[in-house]
Design a protein around this motif. Structure first.
Motif: not given
Length: 236
Positions: A69-79
């Motif tokens: 599993i790979m996660v990409i985001g800006s700050s990942l605040k939403g996750l």
């Protein structure tokens, strides 16, 4: 009523009537059917107006994943920092403890204020959110080698499993979690390419293997350095 009195003629009449009516319906919706086929061929299997509902639909793909599993985001605040995504975050944490390779790529705080200015947010605000997410991942016991900081602002928040993907584009002047999402799937069926999945797997998630993705070797040192430099980076 006359036909009802003659069952044989009624049986002969009904197939023609059904066939004609079916043809009318197919002709009326021909464009929509072709569009639906094109969407399916592209690998899109669901769409949602906001990330919250999309993540609920995508949670099953996380549950089913057994390898990567790979996660990409800006700050990942939403996750990682919003209660409405806590269930999905916990699923990712659970997977880490069951030999699934879970990787995270966030924006490097040195460029975070490019997003902040676009979203009319305070200087260093997104940088602090990134640091908070790094602390969360540290608390989870994530291997720091499974986290990288990208020297650029992402175009999409996205999560990829082996066969499924959620893509949530970033608008220029708003946060991504208030924006529409696509749910994509890889397809090995004949005639079904799933090219949306292939393109994002290669050209979005592939950023992990570029020189712009800065590896982390020690959470404490990275967090301390970023926190000490936030004001200087903002000023620059």
């Amino acid at each position: 009523s006359g036909l009802l009195c003659r069952p044989q003629e009624l049986r002969e009449f009904i197939p023609t009537l059904v066939q004609d009516r079916t043809k009318e319906i197919l002709e009326a919706y021909a464009g929509e059917i072709e569009l639906l086929k094109a969407v399916r061929m592209a690998g899109v299997f669901d769409i949602h107006k906001r990330r919250q509902m999309a993540m609920r639909s995508f949670a099953r793909a996380i549950d089913e994943e057994k390898t990567d599993i790979m996660v990409i985001g800006s700050s990942l605040k939403g996750l990682l920092q919003k209660d409405e995504y806590k269930e999905v975050a916990e699923k990712l944490r659970f997977k880490m403890g069951h030999k699934v390779d879970v990787r995270f790529m966030l924006t490097h705080p040195i460029v975070a204020d490019f997003r902040a200015s676009q979203e009319s947010r305070k200087w260093t605000e997104i940088g602090l959110e990134i640091i908070n997410s790094l602390r969360t991942l540290q608390e989870w016991g994530v291997d720091p080698t499974r986290v990288r900081l990208y020297l650029g602002t992402p175009t999409c928040f996205a999560i990829k499993t082996t066969r499924h993907m959620i893509v949530n584009p970033y608008p220029y002047i708003s946060v991504s979690y208030d924006s529409p999402c696509l749910l994509l799937q890889y397809s090995s069926r004949e005639g079904a390419t799933g090219y949306f999945f292939d393109e994002f797997a290669s050209r979005h998630f592939g950023a992990w293997d570029t020189e712009l993705a800065v590896p982390i070797r020690d959470f404490e040192k990275t967090i301390g350095y970023c926190q000490a430099m936030l004001q200087e980076w903002a000023g620059n």
